[in-house]
Structure formats: C-alpha cells, structure tokens
Design a protein around this motif. Structure first.
Motif, PDB file in Angstrom:
ATOM      1  N   PHE A 318       0.826  -1.205   0.000  1.00 17.63           N
ATOM      2  CA  PHE A 318       0.000   0.000   0.000  1.00 17.63           C
ATOM      3  C   PHE A 318       0.865   1.261   0.000  1.00 17.63           C
ATOM      4  O   PHE A 318       0.543   2.247  -0.685  1.00 17.63           O
ATOM      5  CB  PHE A 318      -0.923   0.002   1.221  1.00 17.63           C
ATOM      6  CG  PHE A 318      -2.040  -1.003   1.147  1.00 17.63           C
ATOM      7  CD1 PHE A 318      -2.843  -1.078   0.029  1.00 17.63           C
ATOM      8  CD2 PHE A 318      -2.289  -1.869   2.204  1.00 17.63           C
ATOM      9  CE1 PHE A 318      -3.880  -1.997  -0.045  1.00 17.63           C
ATOM     10  CE2 PHE A 318      -3.323  -2.789   2.145  1.00 17.63           C
ATOM     11  CZ  PHE A 318      -4.117  -2.853   1.011  1.00 17.63           C
ATOM     12  N   LYS A 319       1.966   1.238   0.749  1.00 17.81           N
ATOM     13  CA  LYS A 319       2.806   2.429   0.851  1.00 17.81           C
ATOM     14  C   LYS A 319       3.479   2.759  -0.472  1.00 17.81           C
ATOM     15  O   LYS A 319       3.550   3.930  -0.866  1.00 17.81           O
ATOM     16  CB  LYS A 319       3.855   2.220   1.952  1.00 17.81           C
ATOM     17  CG  LYS A 319       4.721   3.437   2.223  1.00 17.81           C
ATOM     18  CD  LYS A 319       5.717   3.177   3.338  1.00 17.81           C
ATOM     19  CE  LYS A 319       6.575   4.402   3.605  1.00 17.81           C
ATOM     20  NZ  LYS A 319       7.580   4.150   4.679  1.00 17.81           N
ATOM     21  N   THR A 320       3.978   1.738  -1.164  1.00 21.59           N
ATOM     22  CA  THR A 320       4.653   1.985  -2.444  1.00 21.59           C
ATOM     23  C   THR A 320       3.687   2.429  -3.533  1.00 21.59           C
ATOM     24  O   THR A 320       4.122   2.967  -4.554  1.00 21.59           O
ATOM     25  CB  THR A 320       5.387   0.716  -2.905  1.00 21.59           C
ATOM     26  OG1 THR A 320       4.477  -0.398  -2.917  1.00 21.59           O
ATOM     27  CG2 THR A 320       6.554   0.404  -1.990  1.00 21.59           C
ATOM     28  N   HIS A 321       2.390   2.221  -3.328  1.00 26.82           N
ATOM     29  CA  HIS A 321       1.393   2.677  -4.298  1.00 26.82           C
ATOM     30  C   HIS A 321       0.633   3.899  -3.800  1.00 26.82           C
ATOM     31  O   HIS A 321      -0.424   4.250  -4.345  1.00 26.82           O
ATOM     32  CB  HIS A 321       0.396   1.549  -4.609  1.00 26.82           C
ATOM     33  CG  HIS A 321       0.982   0.448  -5.428  1.00 26.82           C
ATOM     34  ND1 HIS A 321       1.649  -0.631  -4.880  1.00 26.82           N
ATOM     35  CD2 HIS A 321       1.026   0.257  -6.776  1.00 26.82           C
ATOM     36  CE1 HIS A 321       2.060  -1.441  -5.839  1.00 26.82           C
ATOM     37  NE2 HIS A 321       1.698  -0.931  -6.995  1.00 26.82           N
ATOM     38  N   GLY A 322       1.148   4.557  -2.768  1.00 24.34           N
ATOM     39  CA  GLY A 322       0.589   5.824  -2.318  1.00 24.34           C
ATOM     40  C   GLY A 322      -0.642   5.725  -1.448  1.00 24.34           C
ATOM     41  O   GLY A 322      -1.251   6.765  -1.147  1.00 24.34           O
ATOM     42  N   MET A 323      -1.029   4.536  -0.997  1.00 25.87           N
ATOM     43  CA  MET A 323      -2.217   4.368  -0.149  1.00 25.87           C
ATOM     44  C   MET A 323      -1.767   4.359   1.320  1.00 25.87           C
ATOM     45  O   MET A 323      -1.647   3.319   1.964  1.00 25.87           O
ATOM     46  CB  MET A 323      -2.948   3.085  -0.524  1.00 25.87           C
ATOM     47  CG  MET A 323      -3.421   3.053  -1.964  1.00 25.87           C
ATOM     48  SD  MET A 323      -4.117   1.457  -2.467  1.00 25.87           S
ATOM     49  CE  MET A 323      -5.512   1.313  -1.347  1.00 25.87           C
ATOM     50  N   VAL A 324      -1.512   5.535   1.853  1.00 22.65           N
ATOM     51  CA  VAL A 324      -0.899   5.671   3.174  1.00 22.65           C
ATOM     52  C   VAL A 324      -1.837   5.190   4.275  1.00 22.65           C
ATOM     53  O   VAL A 324      -1.410   4.528   5.236  1.00 22.65           O
ATOM     54  CB  VAL A 324      -0.473   7.130   3.402  1.00 22.65           C
ATOM     55  CG1 VAL A 324       0.161   7.279   4.788  1.00 22.65           C
ATOM     56  CG2 VAL A 324       0.504   7.570   2.332  1.00 22.65           C
ATOM     57  N   VAL A 325      -3.120   5.508   4.146  1.00 19.01           N
ATOM     58  CA  VAL A 325      -4.070   5.124   5.191  1.00 19.01           C
ATOM     59  C   VAL A 325      -4.196   3.609   5.282  1.00 19.01           C
ATOM     60  O   VAL A 325      -4.201   3.021   6.370  1.00 19.01           O
ATOM     61  CB  VAL A 325      -5.442   5.775   4.909  1.00 19.01           C
ATOM     62  CG1 VAL A 325      -6.477   5.291   5.910  1.00 19.01           C
ATOM     63  CG2 VAL A 325      -5.334   7.285   4.972  1.00 19.01           C
ATOM     64  N   ALA A 326      -4.297   2.951   4.122  1.00 21.28           N
ATOM     65  CA  ALA A 326      -4.374   1.488   4.117  1.00 21.28           C
ATOM     66  C   ALA A 326      -3.076   0.869   4.632  1.00 21.28           C
ATOM     67  O   ALA A 326      -3.092  -0.159   5.312  1.00 21.28           O
ATOM     68  CB  ALA A 326      -4.668   0.992   2.700  1.00 21.28           C
ATOM     69  N   SER A 327      -1.935   1.496   4.325  1.00 25.98           N
ATOM     70  CA  SER A 327      -0.656   1.004   4.841  1.00 25.98           C
ATOM     71  C   SER A 327      -0.609   1.101   6.361  1.00 25.98           C
ATOM     72  O   SER A 327      -0.125   0.188   7.040  1.00 25.98           O
ATOM     73  CB  SER A 327       0.492   1.806   4.218  1.00 25.98           C
ATOM     74  OG  SER A 327       1.730   1.414   4.751  1.00 25.98           O
ATOM     75  N   ALA A 328      -1.134   2.193   6.898  1.00 23.54           N
ATOM     76  CA  ALA A 328      -1.164   2.356   8.349  1.00 23.54           C
ATOM     77  C   ALA A 328      -2.065   1.313   9.001  1.00 23.54           C
ATOM     78  O   ALA A 328      -1.751   0.786  10.077  1.00 23.54           O
ATOM     79  CB  ALA A 328      -1.635   3.758   8.702  1.00 23.54           C
ATOM     80  N   LEU A 329      -3.171   0.988   8.345  1.00 28.56           N
ATOM     81  CA  LEU A 329      -4.065  -0.039   8.884  1.00 28.56           C
ATOM     82  C   LEU A 329      -3.363  -1.401   8.930  1.00 28.56           C
ATOM     83  O   LEU A 329      -3.456  -2.131   9.926  1.00 28.56           O
ATOM     84  CB  LEU A 329      -5.327  -0.132   8.029  1.00 28.56           C
ATOM     85  CG  LEU A 329      -6.280  -1.294   8.338  1.00 28.56           C
ATOM     86  CD1 LEU A 329      -6.798  -1.201   9.771  1.00 28.56           C
ATOM     87  CD2 LEU A 329      -7.429  -1.322   7.356  1.00 28.56           C
ATOM     88  N   SER A 330      -2.650  -1.761   7.862  1.00 26.69           N
ATOM     89  CA  SER A 330      -1.948  -3.043   7.825  1.00 26.69           C
ATOM     90  C   SER A 330      -0.862  -3.105   8.892  1.00 26.69           C
ATOM     91  O   SER A 330      -0.688  -4.137   9.562  1.00 26.69           O
ATOM     92  CB  SER A 330      -1.338  -3.260   6.441  1.00 26.69           C
ATOM     93  OG  SER A 330      -2.328  -3.230   5.437  1.00 26.69           O
ATOM     94  N   LEU A 331      -0.122  -2.008   9.049  1.00 27.44           N
ATOM     95  CA  LEU A 331       0.922  -1.993  10.082  1.00 27.44           C
ATOM     96  C   LEU A 331       0.313  -2.058  11.480  1.00 27.44           C
ATOM     97  O   LEU A 331       0.872  -2.692  12.374  1.00 27.44           O
ATOM     98  CB  LEU A 331       1.763  -0.726   9.942  1.00 27.44           C
ATOM     99  CG  LEU A 331       2.918  -0.798   8.947  1.00 27.44           C
ATOM    100  CD1 LEU A 331       3.560   0.568   8.783  1.00 27.44           C
ATOM    101  CD2 LEU A 331       3.948  -1.826   9.384  1.00 27.44           C
ATOM    102  N   THR A 332      -0.824  -1.410  11.669  1.00 27.25           N
ATOM    103  CA  THR A 332      -1.503  -1.489  12.961  1.00 27.25           C
ATOM    104  C   THR A 332      -1.887  -2.922  13.283  1.00 27.25           C
ATOM    105  O   THR A 332      -1.697  -3.402  14.415  1.00 27.25           O
ATOM    106  CB  THR A 332      -2.752  -0.592  12.957  1.00 27.25           C
ATOM    107  OG1 THR A 332      -2.363   0.752  12.677  1.00 27.25           O
ATOM    108  CG2 THR A 332      -3.461  -0.646  14.294  1.00 27.25           C
ATOM    109  N   ALA A 333      -2.437  -3.617  12.288  1.00 24.97           N
ATOM    110  CA  ALA A 333      -2.811  -5.018  12.491  1.00 24.97           C
ATOM    111  C   ALA A 333      -1.585  -5.869  12.800  1.00 24.97           C
ATOM    112  O   ALA A 333      -1.621  -6.736  13.689  1.00 24.97           O
ATOM    113  CB  ALA A 333      -3.528  -5.545  11.247  1.00 24.97           C
ATOM    114  N   ALA A 334      -0.476  -5.645  12.072  1.00 26.84           N
ATOM    115  CA  ALA A 334       0.734  -6.443  12.289  1.00 26.84           C
ATOM    116  C   ALA A 334       1.315  -6.202  13.674  1.00 26.84           C
ATOM    117  O   ALA A 334       1.669  -7.153  14.392  1.00 26.84           O
ATOM    118  CB  ALA A 334       1.765  -6.114  11.208  1.00 26.84           C
ATOM    119  N   LEU A 335       1.413  -4.929  14.080  1.00 25.68           N
ATOM    120  CA  LEU A 335       1.993  -4.629  15.394  1.00 25.68           C
ATOM    121  C   LEU A 335       1.088  -5.090  16.528  1.00 25.68           C
ATOM    122  O   LEU A 335       1.568  -5.548  17.573  1.00 25.68           O
ATOM    123  CB  LEU A 335       2.265  -3.135  15.505  1.00 25.68           C
ATOM    124  CG  LEU A 335       3.350  -2.576  14.579  1.00 25.68           C
ATOM    125  CD1 LEU A 335       3.515  -1.083  14.766  1.00 25.68           C
ATOM    126  CD2 LEU A 335       4.684  -3.281  14.806  1.00 25.68           C
TER     127      LEU A 335
END
Length: 666
Positions: A318-335
């Motif tokens: 998501f981050k490499t494709h500019g979807m910052v909010v979705a990237s933050a959601l995935s990292l939140t789930a992982a952490l």
C-alpha cells in the motif's frame, strides 16, 4: 526527564548483568530481580508511549573506539520494549514456582539474565555495532538456555541447528547494515538513514535483512531450528523465545527496511506476501501433525509470524502505491498481532510447562483427563486456545480482523499482480484460522478431556500458585485486549506514523469502551457489545435449560463412542483426530508414508499403523548443509591441537595471502 530515565534503565541493566555472579542456586532471587527489571522496563516504555514525545538518545564511552555506544528510544523501540518486558515479567513470575522442578539451575539463571537484558538492548541500540553485538548476545544466551537440558537425546542436535541458523542470520544482518554504513560513512542509525542507495544495493540490503531477521523469526523456509530448539528449552524460556525473541527479529526487519532504507521497491511486497502466506499455512499444517505439545506450539509460532509478515507485506504494498491510510491499517494489524501473539503464546507455553512438570510428559498420547486434576491450568489453557484460534472476544480475533479489513482494500491497488496475490493470501489466512481452531480442539480435547492415558496423567496435580497466577494474569490480558483494544491501538499511533507516514486510528480523547470504527468503510468492532451479546446468549440458554428441563433425574450409561469397554485406549487420540487432514495434505506437504501391519484373525495380536512424515525443507535444503558443516568442522578440528610454532606459521601465511589479495584488488 526521559533522558535521565533512559540512563537509569541502562545503568540498572548493568547492575542486572553483574548479578550473574550471584546466580548460582538462589533461583527465587534471580527470578524476582528479573521480574523487577522487566516491570521497570515495561513502565518506562509505557510512559514514553503515553507521553508521545520525540525520541531520546544517550551515549556511553563504550563500544567502538572514538565513537562510543549509542542508545535511543523512539515509538517503535518503545512498543517492542513493552511487548518484551510484559512477557518477561510474566515468565519471571512463573519461574518462581517452575524453577523448583530443575536441579541444575546454574545452567539456566546466568543466561536467563543475559537473554532478558540483551533483548532490551537490541531494541535500544542506535548504532550498528551495538545492535549486532547485543543481537549476537541474545542468540548465544538463548542457545545456552536451549542446551540447559543437555542430557536429553534431542538437545545437542537442536542446539547445533539453532546455533548454525543464528550465525548465518547474524552474518546476513552484518552485511545488510554494512552496505548502508558504507554509503553513509557512519555506524550511527541517525546517519545511516541519510544514505543514498541505488536500487540494486537497496534490494540486496532488503534481501539480506529478510534472510537475517526471517531466520530468527521463523519464516519458511528458514524455520527449521524453531520446532527443535523451543521444545528443548525450559518452558518459561520457550515462552520467551517463541513469544518475544521472534518479535525482536520483526523489530530488526522493520528497523532496517522501514527506517534505515526509508523507501521500498514495489516487488519487495510480492516476495514478503508469498513467503508469509506459505509460512502461515505450512506452520499450522505441521502443527496439526504433532503429538509433542511444545513442538506443536513451536510450529504455531511459524503460522503467527507469517500472519505478522502478511501485515508488513501489505503495508509495504500500500505504501509503495501511495495508499498511506491502508498502509497504516496493515501496520496497525501487524503490530497489534505482535503483542497478541506474545501474550497467548506465552500463556500456552506456560500451560504446557505446568503439564510437563506435573505429569512428566509432553506427548499428548500420554495425557488426558487433566481438567479434573489441573482445573486452573485447564481454564487458562482454554482461554489461550481460543485466543490463538482467532475467536471472539479474545485478542487474537481483533488483530486478524484488522488484517482482513486491510485485505479487503486490495481491489483499490493499481497493480494487477497484487489484486490477485492479496486475495490469495487472504484465503490462506482464512484457511489457517480454521486449521488453527481444529488443531487446538485436538490439543485441548486430547490433553484435558477424556480418560487419563497413563499413570502419570492419573496422578497429576495442580501447579503452584506462582505458575497459576502468572497464567491467569496473561489470560486476563488476552480477554481485556480483546474487549477493549482501542487503548492499545492508541499506543501504536506514533510507531505507525513513523513507519507508514500516517495515523489510521484517531483515538485520543475517546472513551475506551467506544467501538473501534474504521473511517474508510462502514465496519466497526465493538468488544463491549460483543461480550454482552455472548453473555446474553449463554444466559438465555441457561434459563431455557433450567426452566424447561424436567425436574426428575434420569440415570443413563455414559456414551461410549461405540466402544463398550471402559478403557483409555477406546477413545480418540491425537493421531486419529488429525488423520483426515493428514490424508488430504500429507502426500504433498509431508511426503506421507503409511503402513498398516495386520495379522490373521486367529492370532490375538493388535494391528498397528506406522506413519512417517517428512519435513521436506529440512531434509532437502538444510540437512545437506548441516551435514557438510559438521564434517568440515571435524576435519579442521586438528587446528586446536597445533604447537605454537605451527600457529605462527599459519598467521604468517594468512598475512601473505591477505596482502596478495589486497595487491590484486588495487
């Protein structure tokens, strides 16, 4: 203020390490001091996360000449310190009672102190030398703990494989960070983040970091040490190795790839998602085939590490494709799953240790009926089993629910490859969740229910109050974080912002009982409503049973499963429960070989079934390498017994060869 707290924590660590000299037989004093150290470190990291202040750095006149040793705490390291020390606090309290079952405490206590301290120092190190030094200290101290039961038959092999994989992983991290340091001209992380790397160099750094951290975390195909080393260690150490040390490896990967490299390439997420998806399914399938309780839990670590790396891979995509909010959601789930896995895996390993110390067995085929002998352990283990199966309202459900929510955003990705890959990984997650639930139905049913299968299980008794209290405390946290996840996710905000560049959950100022809502779709998770709904349903069932049931008592024979003989052998076993899944996945995943030996009906001999499963990755990839290293080590062992004159000749020849190579290169 926090700078003085950080210095105080580091000085207390030195005092804690110096206590090794007194760590001989006073195991209660050691575990008590360890719990104090872990508790203070936990409070320090929690204070830092709640204050939401910038990072703090300190330097000491130690380490490399002219540079010293640098330590730093930021949001990412503070969160992982919270995870490490919460589990360490519980394991140390558990050790107060569990330690009485070991006669050779001097083989455990000094290295236990080093292990706890080195994991914290890895998280605080802010230069390459300190990070790798304490990383290697963490590996060597945990290896010594694995070898503490050196008289066991499988321990030497487990220790050798673990040490071999640890050395290879450390070398990979050394080369990975050296490539960044060479471009920055400094070993400090602060300067290394400013290095400008080419695409090829950054790809090599990423691959080496994935190998080094993945081998320590247990990603497939670098997992071979994990199911051998974890069962060999004492149970409270196994809980730390599986629930905590693997998370330090996740931290190392995040620190290098998301912090030191700053930018990521698009193809990296493909590789991570494929490896993580395979790890998720492979881990739970291998776990289903196991009869050894601790080995089964070790294989489930592979599954959960795969889940964490699925979140990391999605965040990168998501981050490499500019979807910052979705990237933050995935990292939140992982952490969040990092924290959740450290809790319920710690609980399950502590429960397995209580079972082993009470019965002397880890083999589920020798257990059974323990729910009446060990009711407190059975209740705590049941809560851990529900949590690891990702069932509501426990904490494992929340993190996997968040991860599935991020997978549902994959159609917005512009890459067609990811549009197909991410749903496939989501299907792997769903399959692994179902298989995990099936696996722990087997574990709990075979271990705690039914009739005892051995005299040891029949004579089992409940664990000491320290062990039971530690297990109940972790079980309470699993329930608490499942019902009220919002405060924990609020603590993740700063770390997610630093890694993904955006905060997904805006929870400051909201009450802890408010639904965990997502602002990009209409879904929401409300733990309070869910627990009230489940409680109301059970209350309704209870009222219906008590109100509508007949007041008369009827006595009938117990259901005998079609076997009228009252024998422990006439009940399900771990092997028979897993047989349908073994039939489906055995030929492809395990190169299954089954052989049934039956006799004439006139001979009073029981038929026997022999099942052989193979770890294909170990047998075809790592076993030849381990065999070659062992043979080479035996051949060069003669170098230990040379005279001083011959050693001088070897040194001289080495210098000549190095000078010749230097001349050729120049």
């Amino acid at each position: 203020m926090k700078e003085y707290l950080l210095k105080g924590l580091l000085l207390f660590f030195l005092f804690y390490i110096l206590f090794i000299f007194f760590a001989k037989k006073n195991y209660k004093g050691i575990y008590l001091l360890s719990s104090i150290y872990a508790g203070l470190s936990f409070l320090f990291s929690l204070f830092f996360l709640l204050s939401a202040q910038p990072s703090q750095s300190v330097a000491f006149p130690l380490g490399l000449p002219g540079t010293g040793a640098h330590f730093k705490i930021d949001a990412l390291s503070a969160f992982f310190m919270l995870v490490v020390n919460l589990a360490s606090f519980v394991s140390s309290l558990y050790g107060l009672g569990y330690g009485s079952h070991f006669s050779e405490q001097q083989r455990i206590l000094p290295f236990y102190i080093l292990f706890l301290g080195s994991m914290n120092m890895v998280l605080l190190a802010s230069d390459m030398f300190g990070f790798l030094f304490f990383w290697e200290l963490m590996s060597l101290s945990s290896w010594a703990l694995v070898m503490s039961s050196h008289k066991e038959k499988e321990t030497p092999e487990a220790g050798f494989i673990y040490l071999l994989m640890a050395v290879l992983g450390t070398f990979a991290l050394l080369f990975s960070m050296s490539l960044i340091a060479a471009q920055s001209g400094s070993y400090s992380f602060e300067q290394m983040t400013k290095a400008v790397l080419s695409e090829k160099t950054s790809s090599v750094v990423f691959a080496l970091a994935l190998f080094g951290a993945g081998s320590k975390a247990g990603l497939v195909p670098l997992h071979v040490w994990l199911p051998r080393a974890h069962p060999a260690a004492p149970s409270h150490v196994s809980a730390l190795m599986s629930g905590v040390m693997t998370k330090v490896a996740v931290y190392g990967f995040l620190r290098i790839v998301f912090d030191l490299l700053r930018t990521q390439q698009k193809w990296w997420s493909y590789l991570i998602l494929i490896i993580a998806g395979v790890s998720t399914v492979s881990g739970v399938l291998y776990a289903l085939m196991q009869h050894d309780l601790k080995k089964l839990l070790a294989y489930h670590t592979i599954e959960n590490i795969g889940i964490i790396f699925v979140g990391i891979g999605l965040a990168m995509a998501f981050k490499t494709h500019g979807m910052v909010v979705a990237s933050a959601l995935s990292l939140t789930a992982a952490l969040f799953h990092v924290l959740n896995h450290s809790l319920f895996k710690n609980l399950l390993f502590l429960g397995s240790g209580a079972i082993q110390s009470s019965t002397g067995w880890r083999d589920m085929e020798k257990l059974g009926g323990l729910i009446t002998k060990m009711p407190h352990t059975a209740l705590a283990f049941l809560i851990g089993s529900i949590a690891i199966s990702a069932l509501p309202p426990l904490n494992g459900f929340v993190s996997e629910w968040l991860l599935l929510q991020s997978i549902l955003l994959s159609p917005q990705l512009p890459s067609w490859g990811l549009k197909f890959l991410v749903p496939a990984v989501g299907a792997f997650l769903a399959l692994s969740a179902a298989l995990a639930a099936s696996c722990f139905i087997k574990v709990y049913g075979i271990t705690f229910l039914g009739r005892p299968r051995s005299m040891s299980a029949m004579a089992a008794c409940e664990s000491d109050w320290c062990s039971v209290g530690a297990m109940y405390f972790v079980a309470f946290l699993c329930l608490l974080f499942g019902i009220f996840p919002a405060p924990v996710l609020h603590l993740l905000g700063s770390a997610v912002e630093a890694l993904a560049g955006g905060v997904y959950f805006s929870l400051s100022g909201k009450p802890f009982y408010e639904p965990l809502s997502l602002n990009i779709d209409r879904n929401a998770y409300n733990g309070t409503f869910l627990i009230l709904l489940l409680g109301g349903f059970f209350l309704f069932v209870l009222v219906m049973i008590l109100g509508k049931a007949s007041p008369y008592i009827r006595k009938t024979p117990i259901w005998d499963c079609g076997y009228p003989e009252n024998s422990p052998s006439c009940q399900y076993t771990a092997g028979s429960y897993a047989q349908p899944i073994r039939k489906v996945f055995g030929p492809s995943f395990f190169a299954l070989r089954e052989k049934v030996v039956s006799y004439s009906p006139w001979l009073p001999r029981a038929a026997r079934m022999y099942v052989r499963l193979h770890d294909l990755v170990w047998e075809y990839l790592f076993l030849p390498v381990a065999t070659a290293v062992n043979r080479f080590s035996i051949k060069i062992n003669v170098l230990q017994f040379l005279t001083v004159r011959r050693y001088l000749v070897l040194v001289f020849l080495t210098l000549v060869i190095l000078l010749a190579l230097l001349t050729i290169m120049l």
